[in-house]
Every structure is written in C-alpha cells, then in structure tokens.
Design a protein around this motif. Structure first.
Motif, PDB file in Angstrom:
ATOM      1  N   LEU A 148      -3.121   7.886   1.443  1.00  0.00           N
ATOM      2  CA  LEU A 148      -3.438   6.644   2.150  1.00  0.00           C
ATOM      3  C   LEU A 148      -4.651   5.967   1.528  1.00  0.00           C
ATOM      4  CD1 LEU A 148      -2.706   4.874   4.606  1.00  0.00           C
ATOM      5  CD2 LEU A 148      -4.270   6.258   5.938  1.00  0.00           C
ATOM      6  N   LYS A 149      -5.649   6.746   1.190  1.00  0.00           N
ATOM      7  CA  LYS A 149      -6.858   6.208   0.551  1.00  0.00           C
ATOM      8  C   LYS A 149      -6.543   5.728  -0.863  1.00  0.00           C
ATOM      9  CE  LYS A 149     -11.263   5.539   1.033  1.00  0.00           C
ATOM     10  NZ  LYS A 149     -11.721   4.529   1.961  1.00  0.00           N
ATOM     11  N   THR A 150      -5.785   6.521  -1.607  1.00  0.00           N
ATOM     12  CA  THR A 150      -5.399   6.119  -2.956  1.00  0.00           C
ATOM     13  C   THR A 150      -4.597   4.829  -2.918  1.00  0.00           C
ATOM     14  OG1 THR A 150      -5.323   8.437  -3.594  1.00  0.00           O
ATOM     15  CG2 THR A 150      -4.232   6.888  -5.054  1.00  0.00           C
ATOM     16  N   GLY A 151      -3.701   4.735  -1.938  1.00  0.00           N
ATOM     17  CA  GLY A 151      -2.895   3.522  -1.792  1.00  0.00           C
ATOM     18  C   GLY A 151      -3.742   2.289  -1.553  1.00  0.00           C
ATOM     19  N   ALA A 152      -4.839   2.458  -0.819  1.00  0.00           N
ATOM     20  CA  ALA A 152      -5.734   1.329  -0.564  1.00  0.00           C
ATOM     21  C   ALA A 152      -6.398   0.842  -1.844  1.00  0.00           C
ATOM     22  CB  ALA A 152      -6.800   1.724   0.458  1.00  0.00           C
ATOM     23  N   TYR A 153      -6.666   1.758  -2.774  1.00  0.00           N
ATOM     24  CA  TYR A 153      -7.280   1.367  -4.045  1.00  0.00           C
ATOM     25  C   TYR A 153      -6.261   0.852  -5.053  1.00  0.00           C
ATOM     26  CZ  TYR A 153     -11.612   3.535  -2.513  1.00  0.00           C
ATOM     27  OH  TYR A 153     -12.746   3.846  -1.816  1.00  0.00           O
ATOM     28  N   VAL A 154      -5.049   1.390  -5.012  1.00  0.00           N
ATOM     29  CA  VAL A 154      -4.021   1.012  -5.986  1.00  0.00           C
ATOM     30  C   VAL A 154      -3.385  -0.337  -5.638  1.00  0.00           C
ATOM     31  CG1 VAL A 154      -1.746   1.685  -6.874  1.00  0.00           C
ATOM     32  CG2 VAL A 154      -3.555   3.369  -6.684  1.00  0.00           C
ATOM     33  N   TYR A 155      -3.287  -0.656  -4.346  1.00  0.00           N
ATOM     34  CA  TYR A 155      -2.594  -1.866  -3.910  1.00  0.00           C
ATOM     35  C   TYR A 155      -3.118  -3.153  -4.550  1.00  0.00           C
ATOM     36  CZ  TYR A 155      -0.679  -5.483  -0.943  1.00  0.00           C
ATOM     37  OH  TYR A 155      -0.051  -6.609  -0.490  1.00  0.00           O
ATOM     38  N   PRO A 156      -4.438  -3.406  -4.569  1.00  0.00           N
ATOM     39  CA  PRO A 156      -4.901  -4.651  -5.204  1.00  0.00           C
ATOM     40  C   PRO A 156      -4.553  -4.735  -6.690  1.00  0.00           C
ATOM     41  CG  PRO A 156      -6.656  -3.690  -3.890  1.00  0.00           C
ATOM     42  CD  PRO A 156      -5.551  -2.700  -3.939  1.00  0.00           C
ATOM     43  N   VAL A 157      -4.599  -3.611  -7.374  1.00  0.00           N
ATOM     44  CA  VAL A 157      -4.267  -3.598  -8.804  1.00  0.00           C
ATOM     45  C   VAL A 157      -2.796  -3.943  -8.998  1.00  0.00           C
ATOM     46  CG1 VAL A 157      -4.122  -2.129 -10.849  1.00  0.00           C
ATOM     47  CG2 VAL A 157      -6.083  -1.932  -9.312  1.00  0.00           C
ATOM     48  N   LEU A 158      -1.935  -3.327  -8.207  1.00  0.00           N
ATOM     49  CA  LEU A 158      -0.509  -3.617  -8.306  1.00  0.00           C
ATOM     50  C   LEU A 158      -0.201  -5.054  -7.907  1.00  0.00           C
ATOM     51  CD1 LEU A 158       1.043  -0.327  -6.895  1.00  0.00           C
ATOM     52  CD2 LEU A 158       0.947  -1.081  -9.274  1.00  0.00           C
ATOM     53  N   MET A 164       0.816  -1.185   0.000  1.00  0.00           N
ATOM     54  CA  MET A 164       0.000   0.000   0.000  1.00  0.00           C
ATOM     55  C   MET A 164       0.864   1.255   0.000  1.00  0.00           C
ATOM     56  SD  MET A 164      -3.495  -0.051   2.153  1.00  0.00           S
ATOM     57  CE  MET A 164      -3.280   1.345   3.186  1.00  0.00           C
ATOM     58  N   SER A 165       2.054   1.101   0.522  1.00  0.00           N
ATOM     59  CA  SER A 165       2.957   2.235   0.573  1.00  0.00           C
ATOM     60  C   SER A 165       3.301   2.750  -0.826  1.00  0.00           C
ATOM     61  CB  SER A 165       4.226   1.830   1.323  1.00  0.00           C
ATOM     62  OG  SER A 165       5.008   2.936   1.593  1.00  0.00           O
ATOM     63  N   ILE A 166       3.369   1.857  -1.776  1.00  0.00           N
ATOM     64  CA  ILE A 166       3.677   2.274  -3.151  1.00  0.00           C
ATOM     65  C   ILE A 166       2.550   3.152  -3.705  1.00  0.00           C
ATOM     66  CG2 ILE A 166       2.733   0.224  -4.294  1.00  0.00           C
ATOM     67  CD1 ILE A 166       5.929   1.961  -5.348  1.00  0.00           C
ATOM     68  N   GLY A 167       1.323   2.864  -3.342  1.00  0.00           N
ATOM     69  CA  GLY A 167       0.198   3.697  -3.771  1.00  0.00           C
ATOM     70  C   GLY A 167       0.284   5.104  -3.198  1.00  0.00           C
ATOM     71  N   ILE A 168       0.723   5.201  -1.939  1.00  0.00           N
ATOM     72  CA  ILE A 168       0.907   6.514  -1.319  1.00  0.00           C
ATOM     73  C   ILE A 168       1.995   7.278  -2.061  1.00  0.00           C
ATOM     74  CG2 ILE A 168       1.640   7.701   0.792  1.00  0.00           C
ATOM     75  CD1 ILE A 168       0.396   5.350   2.361  1.00  0.00           C
ATOM     76  N   LEU A 169       3.083   6.584  -2.386  1.00  0.00           N
ATOM     77  CA  LEU A 169       4.176   7.240  -3.106  1.00  0.00           C
ATOM     78  C   LEU A 169       3.750   7.697  -4.497  1.00  0.00           C
ATOM     79  CD1 LEU A 169       7.158   4.958  -2.090  1.00  0.00           C
ATOM     80  CD2 LEU A 169       6.701   7.286  -1.333  1.00  0.00           C
ATOM     81  N   ILE A 170       3.038   6.856  -5.217  1.00  0.00           N
ATOM     82  CA  ILE A 170       2.562   7.223  -6.558  1.00  0.00           C
ATOM     83  C   ILE A 170       1.636   8.442  -6.475  1.00  0.00           C
ATOM     84  CG2 ILE A 170       1.106   6.471  -8.489  1.00  0.00           C
ATOM     85  CD1 ILE A 170       2.231   3.634  -8.009  1.00  0.00           C
ATOM     86  N   HIS A 171       0.677   8.396  -5.555  1.00  0.00           N
ATOM     87  CA  HIS A 171      -0.264   9.504  -5.369  1.00  0.00           C
ATOM     88  C   HIS A 171       0.479  10.813  -5.118  1.00  0.00           C
ATOM     89  CE1 HIS A 171      -3.772  11.676  -3.709  1.00  0.00           C
ATOM     90  NE2 HIS A 171      -2.914  12.098  -2.795  1.00  0.00           N
TER      91      HIS A 171
END
Length: 135
Positions: free
Chosen positions: A117-127, A1-8
C-alpha cells in the motif's frame, strides 16, 4: 495506486519463490496483498464520504482558497475519518492476532505484503506521469 500494490507484491512473490519456497511465506505475502487492497478501498471510500459531506461548501464558492474552516463542515468530516481510521487499524490488529494464534502463516510476510500500500502510494505518481506523456 492498485497497480503499485500489484507490482510490489509480484516482486515480493518472486523473491519468496527464489529464496524461501515455503507455503506459509507465500501465503503470507498473498494475504498481505489482499489486506493492502482492502485497506486501499476503505481509504478511498472514507475520502469519498468526506468529500461528499463538503460538497455544499464547494458548490457555493468559486475558488478553493476562499473556503474558510467553518465552511468545510470539518467536524463531520474529521470525525468520520478518525472513526474509519480506527476501524481500519482495529481490523488490521485483529487480522494479525488471528493469523498469529490460529495459523502457521508467516506474519512478517503478511506485513511486507501489506506494505505494498505504501509502495503503491509512491509508484502511482510516477506511473501517472508516464501514462500522461504517452497519451
């Protein structure tokens, strides 16, 4: 999920560098990103503590659906989660109040950075699906 936070927050920083180019806005995004990472660690630790408190119930049963509510030690787990959640919320409010009172940091940028943090929660399953396919 951390990667989603970084991307966002990288996308948000690029937008800020293109359109705003002011230190308070960029600092706000960076503080928001740091706050999102700290919140993620806190949430993960709270969940880990809850799972550890219910380990006895897991080891005594074969299937998860066989667990009854009384086997989960739910009172301990739910009260710990509520306490940790309240502490996280209180810390977030204190941070925003301190930033508002004592700095010129853009608070909207802080909030937008923390929304990573919210974006990371949505991006994590896709990644996760992408990396599973590649492996």
């Amino acid at each position: 999920m951390s990667i989603g936070i970084l991307i966002h927050n990288m996308i948000l920083l690029l937008i800020c560098l293109i359109f705003f180019r002011t230190v308070p806005v960029i600092a706000g995004v960076l503080i928001g990103a740091a706050a999102a990472e700290v919140l993620l660690i806190s949430i993960a630790r709270s969940t880990e503590l809850c799972v550890e408190s219910a380990d006895g119930a897991y080891s005594s049963k074969k299937m998860a659906y066989e667990l009854k509510e009384c086997d989960w030690s739910s009172d301990v787990c739910s009260s710990d989660l509520v306490i940790h959640s309240l502490i996280r919320s209180l810390c977030a409010v204190i941070l925003v109040c301190l930033l508002w009172k004592f700095t010129t940091i853009n608070l909207l940028a802080v909030v937008l950075g923390a929304l990573g943090l919210k974006t990371g929660a949505y991006v994590y399953p896709v990644l996760q699906k992408r990396t599973d396919r590649m492996a």
